[in-house]
Design a protein around this motif. Structure first.
Motif, PDB file in Angstrom:
ATOM      1  N   VAL A 197       0.874  -1.181   0.000  1.00 49.45           N
ATOM      2  CA  VAL A 197       0.000   0.000   0.000  1.00 49.45           C
ATOM      3  C   VAL A 197       0.912   1.232   0.000  1.00 49.45           C
ATOM      4  CG1 VAL A 197      -1.946  -1.074   1.224  1.00 49.45           C
ATOM      5  CG2 VAL A 197      -0.170   0.068   2.553  1.00 49.45           C
ATOM      6  N   VAL A 198       0.474   2.284  -0.690  1.00 47.81           N
ATOM      7  CA  VAL A 198       1.286   3.512  -0.683  1.00 47.81           C
ATOM      8  C   VAL A 198       0.389   4.710  -0.390  1.00 47.81           C
ATOM      9  CG1 VAL A 198       3.043   2.647  -2.289  1.00 47.81           C
ATOM     10  CG2 VAL A 198       1.094   3.907  -3.193  1.00 47.81           C
ATOM     11  N   TYR A 199       0.978   5.707   0.239  1.00 49.00           N
ATOM     12  CA  TYR A 199       0.275   6.971   0.498  1.00 49.00           C
ATOM     13  C   TYR A 199       0.366   7.831  -0.755  1.00 49.00           C
ATOM     14  CZ  TYR A 199       0.294   5.662   5.403  1.00 49.00           C
ATOM     15  OH  TYR A 199       0.077   5.005   6.591  1.00 49.00           O
ATOM     16  N   PRO A 200      -0.450   8.886  -0.825  1.00 46.66           N
ATOM     17  CA  PRO A 200      -0.239   9.851  -1.913  1.00 46.66           C
ATOM     18  C   PRO A 200       1.182  10.422  -1.821  1.00 46.66           C
ATOM     19  CG  PRO A 200      -2.332  10.267  -0.801  1.00 46.66           C
ATOM     20  CD  PRO A 200      -1.616   9.220   0.011  1.00 46.66           C
ATOM     21  N   LEU A 201       1.741  10.769  -2.979  1.00 48.98           N
ATOM     22  CA  LEU A 201       3.077  11.383  -3.005  1.00 48.98           C
ATOM     23  C   LEU A 201       3.086  12.662  -2.176  1.00 48.98           C
ATOM     24  CD1 LEU A 201       3.914  11.224  -6.805  1.00 48.98           C
ATOM     25  CD2 LEU A 201       5.412  10.345  -4.991  1.00 48.98           C
ATOM     26  N   ALA A 202       4.239  12.965  -1.616  1.00 50.41           N
ATOM     27  CA  ALA A 202       4.417  14.254  -0.947  1.00 50.41           C
ATOM     28  C   ALA A 202       5.411  15.063  -1.761  1.00 50.41           C
ATOM     29  CB  ALA A 202       4.953  14.053   0.466  1.00 50.41           C
ATOM     30  N   GLU A 203       5.113  16.358  -1.912  1.00 53.26           N
ATOM     31  CA  GLU A 203       6.085  17.268  -2.529  1.00 53.26           C
ATOM     32  C   GLU A 203       6.886  17.899  -1.396  1.00 53.26           C
ATOM     33  OE1 GLU A 203       4.542  20.051  -5.382  1.00 53.26           O
ATOM     34  OE2 GLU A 203       6.375  21.248  -5.321  1.00 53.26           O
ATOM     35  N   TRP A 269       2.995  13.842   7.688  1.00 52.75           N
ATOM     36  CA  TRP A 269       1.670  14.424   7.393  1.00 52.75           C
ATOM     37  C   TRP A 269       0.563  13.376   7.552  1.00 52.75           C
ATOM     38  CZ3 TRP A 269      -1.444  12.321   3.720  1.00 52.75           C
ATOM     39  CH2 TRP A 269      -0.843  11.492   2.757  1.00 52.75           C
ATOM     40  N   THR A 270       0.914  12.077   7.418  1.00 50.47           N
ATOM     41  CA  THR A 270      -0.118  11.022   7.466  1.00 50.47           C
ATOM     42  C   THR A 270      -0.785  10.939   8.840  1.00 50.47           C
ATOM     43  OG1 THR A 270       1.490   9.287   8.061  1.00 50.47           O
ATOM     44  CG2 THR A 270       1.079   9.636   5.705  1.00 50.47           C
ATOM     45  N   GLN A 271      -0.150  11.515   9.870  1.00 48.08           N
ATOM     46  CA  GLN A 271      -0.761  11.489  11.213  1.00 48.08           C
ATOM     47  C   GLN A 271      -2.129  12.162  11.211  1.00 48.08           C
ATOM     48  OE1 GLN A 271       2.691  13.363  12.999  1.00 48.08           O
ATOM     49  NE2 GLN A 271       2.866  11.657  14.434  1.00 48.08           N
ATOM     50  N   GLN A 272      -2.269  13.243  10.469  1.00 47.89           N
ATOM     51  CA  GLN A 272      -3.568  13.916  10.393  1.00 47.89           C
ATOM     52  C   GLN A 272      -4.226  13.743   9.026  1.00 47.89           C
ATOM     53  OE1 GLN A 272      -1.360  15.556  12.683  1.00 47.89           O
ATOM     54  NE2 GLN A 272      -2.848  14.843  14.175  1.00 47.89           N
ATOM     55  N   GLY A 273      -3.420  13.462   7.997  1.00 44.42           N
ATOM     56  CA  GLY A 273      -3.951  13.521   6.635  1.00 44.42           C
ATOM     57  C   GLY A 273      -4.386  12.198   6.044  1.00 44.42           C
ATOM     58  N   ALA A 274      -4.040  11.084   6.695  1.00 45.16           N
ATOM     59  CA  ALA A 274      -4.390   9.780   6.107  1.00 45.16           C
ATOM     60  C   ALA A 274      -5.233   8.975   7.079  1.00 45.16           C
ATOM     61  CB  ALA A 274      -3.123   9.011   5.741  1.00 45.16           C
ATOM     62  N   GLU A 275      -5.944   8.023   6.516  1.00 43.69           N
ATOM     63  CA  GLU A 275      -6.826   7.173   7.333  1.00 43.69           C
ATOM     64  C   GLU A 275      -6.021   6.477   8.442  1.00 43.69           C
ATOM     65  OE1 GLU A 275     -10.209   6.567   6.322  1.00 43.69           O
ATOM     66  OE2 GLU A 275     -10.477   5.358   8.135  1.00 43.69           O
ATOM     67  N   VAL A 276      -4.905   5.857   8.059  1.00 42.79           N
ATOM     68  CA  VAL A 276      -4.017   5.204   9.040  1.00 42.79           C
ATOM     69  C   VAL A 276      -2.614   5.773   8.799  1.00 42.79           C
ATOM     70  CG1 VAL A 276      -2.958   2.992   9.695  1.00 42.79           C
ATOM     71  CG2 VAL A 276      -5.395   3.092   9.144  1.00 42.79           C
ATOM     72  N   CYS A 277      -1.962   6.234   9.863  1.00 46.59           N
ATOM     73  CA  CYS A 277      -0.671   6.929   9.660  1.00 46.59           C
ATOM     74  C   CYS A 277       0.468   5.937   9.399  1.00 46.59           C
ATOM     75  CB  CYS A 277      -0.354   7.822  10.853  1.00 46.59           C
ATOM     76  SG  CYS A 277       0.204   6.913  12.305  1.00 46.59           S
ATOM     77  N   LEU A 296      -6.067   9.434   1.601  1.00 45.30           N
ATOM     78  CA  LEU A 296      -5.992  10.823   2.078  1.00 45.30           C
ATOM     79  C   LEU A 296      -7.366  11.216   2.615  1.00 45.30           C
ATOM     80  CD1 LEU A 296      -3.950  13.545   1.340  1.00 45.30           C
ATOM     81  CD2 LEU A 296      -6.086  14.121   0.232  1.00 45.30           C
ATOM     82  N   VAL A 297      -7.402  11.686   3.860  1.00 45.85           N
ATOM     83  CA  VAL A 297      -8.692  12.111   4.409  1.00 45.85           C
ATOM     84  C   VAL A 297      -8.790  13.631   4.506  1.00 45.85           C
ATOM     85  CG1 VAL A 297      -9.265   9.973   5.617  1.00 45.85           C
ATOM     86  CG2 VAL A 297      -7.873  11.684   6.788  1.00 45.85           C
ATOM     87  N   ASP A 344      -9.922  21.158   4.236  1.00 48.76           N
ATOM     88  CA  ASP A 344     -10.852  20.324   3.467  1.00 48.76           C
ATOM     89  C   ASP A 344     -10.575  20.376   1.964  1.00 48.76           C
ATOM     90  OD1 ASP A 344     -12.174  19.490   5.714  1.00 48.76           O
ATOM     91  OD2 ASP A 344     -13.607  21.158   5.687  1.00 48.76           O
ATOM     92  N   TYR A 345      -9.948  21.424   1.507  1.00 52.69           N
ATOM     93  CA  TYR A 345      -9.636  21.527   0.074  1.00 52.69           C
ATOM     94  C   TYR A 345      -8.372  22.373  -0.111  1.00 52.69           C
ATOM     95  CZ  TYR A 345     -12.264  25.844   0.730  1.00 52.69           C
ATOM     96  OH  TYR A 345     -12.711  27.041   1.220  1.00 52.69           O
ATOM     97  N   THR A 346      -7.777  22.290  -1.305  1.00 54.26           N
ATOM     98  CA  THR A 346      -6.455  22.879  -1.537  1.00 54.26           C
ATOM     99  C   THR A 346      -6.411  24.387  -1.266  1.00 54.26           C
ATOM    100  OG1 THR A 346      -6.120  21.198  -3.206  1.00 54.26           O
ATOM    101  CG2 THR A 346      -4.570  23.009  -3.240  1.00 54.26           C
TER     102      THR A 346
END
Ligand code: AMP
Length: 377
Positions: A197-203, A269-277, A296-297, A344-346
């Protein structure tokens, strides 16, 4: 389940926090002091490494610069994941480059330098400009040189020679300079059954070689490239756990810069931004549990707190702003904590980054200011 982590820094600390809800407990082995400690408090646990190994169900690592004799002891226990091979690949640029070539994954052209003749051969093979990196022990841009013109050769060689002589088995890896458009990274996990499984890419924005700001991005084309390179490397290593790969994006084509066989700063960022960090997913993987969703949540950026031990209180009042301190004493440039800012949005995330720029010092947080100026322009 009880997990012993090699290394007792912030990554072990955040793994410990993420493991608690799953009843996964952690102890950490501080490699520099040869002490077993509690990863949250750093309180010593009266145990030798051998006892800690015997007590653990699983052993893992939070960094790659681990003495090989310790890796060998852990591997012998049959409990160590990902593997000493993976950790060594992350800690030695020669092994890393050979791994990338074997996995058929694009990376910058390179040449290994041990002698002055090798340096000349590297210039011939790789060309100028080039980036020179110590094979062992280099991270966050440390142990690196930039050769831009031939007149620098003697000066750089003197410094590289000192570096080679200073530690056993040291060498320099000369790498083609890549004129990248941006740097991105992919954090993902491979389970014991080979699931990936992979998270969305981070810039990522680096300042002086150190990560300063990461933002999860939606880039389907790049995501696909990155996932296939990630899978090739992870499968080649028969990897279990979270793995991070840093890339250069050159006109929509990814080249691997380096791999980190562990949870990674660009995945905080996955601590707040993803379903499971990433921290929970690493523990799930090494404990043989099903991997969690990497969805990504919330739109999220992560900002590193470097060398600062306090922040304006207004940050805590901002909706979507989360501060994670590492409990460390202050030293210039030291990674002291990070901020995750979500929206909630960019457009809202961009507005919040501009708001943060007003509250954070420009010298201490240059990337937030850079991004805010770019947004306003
Ligand atoms: P590293 O420790 O290898 O990640 O390097 C630190 C930073 O130096 C990277 O994040 C890049 O910004 C830059 N860098 C490293 N290697 C190269 C390269 N081959 N070409 C251009 N920039 C590089």
């Amino acid at each position: 389940m009880h997990v012993l982590v090699l290394g007792s820094g912030q990554l072990a600390r955040m793994m410990s926090l993420a493991g608690a809800p799953l009843n996964i407990t952690l102890s950490a082995y501080d490699v520099t002091t040869d002490r077993v400690v509690h990863p949250l408090t750093q309180t010593p646990i009266e145990q030798t490494l051998d006892q800690a190994i015997a007590d653990a169900d699983v052993i893992t690592a939070e960094f790659e610069h681990i003495p090989h004799d310790i890796l060998a002891i852990c591997e012998k226990s049959g409990k160590f994941l990902p593997s000493s091979e993976a950790i060594k690949a992350g800690g030695d640029r020669r092994i890393e480059k050979a791994l990338l070539d074997t996995a058929n994954v694009k990376n910058a052209k390179y040449y290994v330098i041990n002698t002055r003749d090798d340096f000349d051969a590297a210039i011939e093979h790789v060309g100028i400009p080039m980036v020179l990196k110590s094979a062992l022990g280099g991270y966050d841009g440390k142990g690196q040189w930039r050769l831009k013109e031939l007149s620098q050769i003697d000066e750089i060689w003197t410094e590289m020679q000192e570096c080679i002589a200073a530690s056993d088995n040291q060498a320099i890896v000369a790498e083609q300079f890549i004129p990248f458009d941006r740097e991105v990274s992919l954090v993902g996990a491979r389970g014991v059954n080979g699931d990936v499984v992979v998270y969305p890419l981070a810039e990522n924005i680096h300042v002086n070689g150190v990560l300063s700001l990461s933002t999860a991005i939606d880039a389907p084309e790049l995501q696909q490239q990155a996932k296939s390179m990630f899978t090739a490397v992870a499968n080649q290593l028969n990897y279990v756990g979270v793995l991070a790969i840093e890339f250069f994006d050159v006109d929509g084509q990814l080249l691997v810069n380096e791999i980190a066989p562990r949870v990674h700063n660009s995945g905080h960022w996955t601590q707040q931004g993803a379903e499971v960090c990433q921290f929970e997913n690493h523990l799930r993987a090494v404990c043989g549990m099903p991997l969690g969703s990497t969805k990504l949540v919330r739109e999220t950026s992560m900002i590193n707190i470097l060398g600062e031990d306090s922040l304006p209180q207004e940050l805590l009042a901002m909706e979507g702003c989360h501060i994670h301190w590492y409990g460390k004493s202050k030293r210039p440039g030291r990674k002291m904590g990070h901020i995750n800012i979500t929206a909630d949005y960019t457009g809202e995330l961009q507005r919040k980054l501009c708001e943060l720029a007003k509250l954070l010092d420009k010298e201490a947080f240059p990337a937030v200011h850079e991004v805010a100026e770019h947004i306003k322009a």
